[in-house]
Design a protein around this motif. Structure first.
Motif, mmCIF file in Angstrom:
data_model
loop_
_atom_site.group_PDB
_atom_site.id
_atom_site.type_symbol
_atom_site.label_atom_id
_atom_site.label_comp_id
_atom_site.label_asym_id
_atom_site.label_seq_id
_atom_site.Cartn_x
_atom_site.Cartn_y
_atom_site.Cartn_z
ATOM 1 N N GLY A 239 0.826 -1.198 0.000
ATOM 2 C CA GLY A 239 0.000 0.000 0.000
ATOM 3 C C GLY A 239 0.862 1.250 0.000
ATOM 4 O O GLY A 239 1.683 1.440 0.907
ATOM 5 N N ASN A 240 0.700 2.086 -0.998
ATOM 6 C CA ASN A 240 1.460 3.331 -1.108
ATOM 7 C C ASN A 240 0.507 4.520 -1.131
ATOM 8 O O ASN A 240 -0.511 4.498 -1.833
ATOM 9 C CB ASN A 240 2.309 3.357 -2.380
ATOM 10 N N LEU A 241 0.838 5.551 -0.370
ATOM 11 C CA LEU A 241 0.060 6.783 -0.364
ATOM 12 C C LEU A 241 0.862 7.863 -1.079
ATOM 13 O O LEU A 241 1.940 8.258 -0.632
ATOM 14 C CB LEU A 241 -0.243 7.217 1.070
ATOM 15 N N TRP A 317 -2.957 4.934 -3.178
ATOM 16 C CA TRP A 317 -3.938 5.940 -2.763
ATOM 17 C C TRP A 317 -3.382 7.298 -3.164
ATOM 18 O O TRP A 317 -2.287 7.664 -2.766
ATOM 19 C CB TRP A 317 -4.150 5.895 -1.251
ATOM 20 N N ILE A 339 -3.848 5.970 7.665
ATOM 21 C CA ILE A 339 -2.427 6.301 7.559
ATOM 22 C C ILE A 339 -1.626 5.822 8.764
ATOM 23 O O ILE A 339 -0.456 6.154 8.899
ATOM 24 C CB ILE A 339 -2.236 7.818 7.389
ATOM 25 N N MET A 344 -0.477 1.842 5.524
ATOM 26 C CA MET A 344 0.209 2.265 4.307
ATOM 27 C C MET A 344 1.697 1.910 4.451
ATOM 28 O O MET A 344 2.355 2.342 5.396
ATOM 29 C CB MET A 344 0.054 3.779 4.090
ATOM 30 N N HIS A 347 4.746 6.203 2.370
ATOM 31 C CA HIS A 347 4.189 7.515 2.042
ATOM 32 C C HIS A 347 5.146 8.191 1.072
ATOM 33 O O HIS A 347 6.320 8.391 1.386
ATOM 34 C CB HIS A 347 4.050 8.366 3.306
#
Length: 444
Positions: A239-241, A317, A339, A344, A347
């Motif tokens: 998961g990458n924001l 995201w 977050i 995540m 970031h």
């Protein structure tokens, strides 16, 4: 009397069937068998019992491979379809031609619903059917004496061969979810797609080199880490924001990731989803090794009422913000659970253009490694916020007569204008802050 007629009719049909089995080749037996089935079913006295009766005595076995099973993708279906489509086209009567790009030749595939295949001396027959809402099913028919070879060896061979063909000729796709109100209409599914042909790569991506290297190392570790994730008991997903002002390269970053990993993209539009149940159906209908993108997540958090989850390979995201120099401020609208640590994995801040990023763009657009105007541009960039997209717009040649000097001077003029505007905004902010401070002094 009627019983005698029924028995006589069936006896005649079975006598003919026994004769046909000895005379006709296998591929004709299937067609003739279907004719007999239809004939028997039309006999009024046998209609209620024909299906069970025929299935009991039929020497053939049928296995169905549906495109979807309970809203989940059947991962055997696509490789089977690929395998059947790649069968020799020189003998096929119906072909389908496609051209993905103008620079590539035509790709020919079978366009027939029925295909005969042979494996280790065993004859099998495939037929593809499409139901009323557009979902497909591949049906495999074979003689029951070949059950062990077909179930233990042939099906595995077909799936592996189809995957191998897909890997050689894989075309990445960009998926967009259909509104749930369209899921039941003809020839539509949960997702619609087009071929994905974005040219972005990490080599041409304008960002800080150290940050770029960090992202590349992370993606490489993830891509090669399937066994490691299994060993430690975690789902193979990431998961990458991505966050930052508009025009700082979030969409380009996603495209570069897709090209690097050779993954398709599912662009999930939350405003087309009514509830969590629909969201689950969409997510379970995504393909393996894909990137799921949710844009402007800070504007879409309240649509389903509950938090969203997806056991997927890579989830991105995206968040656009007016200012991104303070991470806490940039995340002010996001649910803390989204977050928190562990939710995540990374970031990624995509901020305004730095001088190092500018040099990448200058190389991309002007084929320049250095220029006398670079020093002035570097000085202005230290004092001015400008998005990489704005830099690229100034560097892109407007016409054939525009030279490198003209493009760089256009950028300098743009930087100087932005500097004046931002200085004015800063002065207004300071003046407002001073008024607030003075008001508090008077009160206290």
């Amino acid at each position: 009397m009627m019983g005698n007629m029924f028995g006589s009719s069936l006896a005649s049909l079975f006598f003919l069937w026994a004769t046909i089995q000895q005379i006709f080749p296998n591929h004709l037996k299937i067609a003739i068998k279907e004719f007999f089935l239809s004939t028997i079913q039309q006999i009024s006295f046998a209609k209620r019992f024909s299906d069970r009766f025929i299935n009991f005595f039929s020497p053939y076995v049928q296995i169905n491979f549906s495109e979807y099973e309970d809203y989940r993708v059947n991962h055997a279906f696509d490789p089977i379809e690929t395998y059947l489509g790649a069968k020799a086209t020189d003998k096929a009567k119906h072909l389908r031609a496609s051209q993905v790009r103008e620079s590539k030749g035509l790709v020919l595939k079978r366009d027939e619903s029925k295909v005969r295949d042979e494996y280790e001396g065993v004859n099998v027959w495939w037929e593809t059917e499409t139901d009323s809402i557009g979902f497909k099913t591949s049906k495999l028919t074979f003689h029951r004496r070949s059950r062990d070879i077909v179930t233990n060896s042939y099906i595995k061979y077909v799936v592996e061969e189809g995957k191998s063909i897909d890997a050689k000729n894989k075309k990445m796709k960009l998926f967009t979810n259909n509104p749930s109100s369209h899921w039941g209409s003809s020839k539509t599914s949960f997702w619609r797609y087009i071929d994905f042909e974005h040219p972005a790569t990490f080599e041409t991506l304008a960002m800080d080199p150290k940050k770029k290297e960090q992202i590349l190392n992370d993606l490489a570790a993830f891509s090669n880490g399937k066994d490691y994730y299994k060993k430690i008991g975690k789902a193979w997903k990431r998961g990458n924001l991505l966050y930052g002002p508009p025009g700082t390269g979030k969409s380009t970053m996603i495209a570069a990731m897709a090209n690097l990993l050779n993954y398709s993209i599912h662009d999930l539009e939350l405003t087309a989803i009514q509830n969590n149940s629909e969201l689950r159906k969409l997510l379970t209908a995504t393909s393996n090794k894909s990137i799921i993108v949710i844009e402007d997540i800070d504007c879409s958090l309240d649509l389903t009422g509950k938090r969203k989850k997806k056991e997927s390979n890579l989830m991105i995201w995206r968040k656009d913000g007016e200012q991104d120099n303070e991470e806490n401020k940039s995340f002010a609208k996001l649910d803390p659970a989204l977050i928190r640590s562990g939710r995540m994995d990374m970031h990624i801040e995509l901020s305004y253009c730095t001088f190092e990023a500018f040099k990448t763009l200058a190389k991309n657009y002007l084929d320049l490694d250095s220029h006398p105007l670079f020093s002035k541009i570097e000085s202005l960039m230290k004092e001015t916020n400008i998005a990489p997209a704005d830099v690229a717009e100034n560097l892109m040649k407007k016409n054939r007569e525009t030279d490198a000097d003209g493009s760089l001077n256009d950028l300098i003029e743009s930087l100087e204008r932005k500097k004046e505007v931002q200085r004015g905004q800063l002065d207004e902010h300071k003046e407002f802050s001073n008024k607030i401070v003075e008001a508090f002094r008077k009160l206290f």
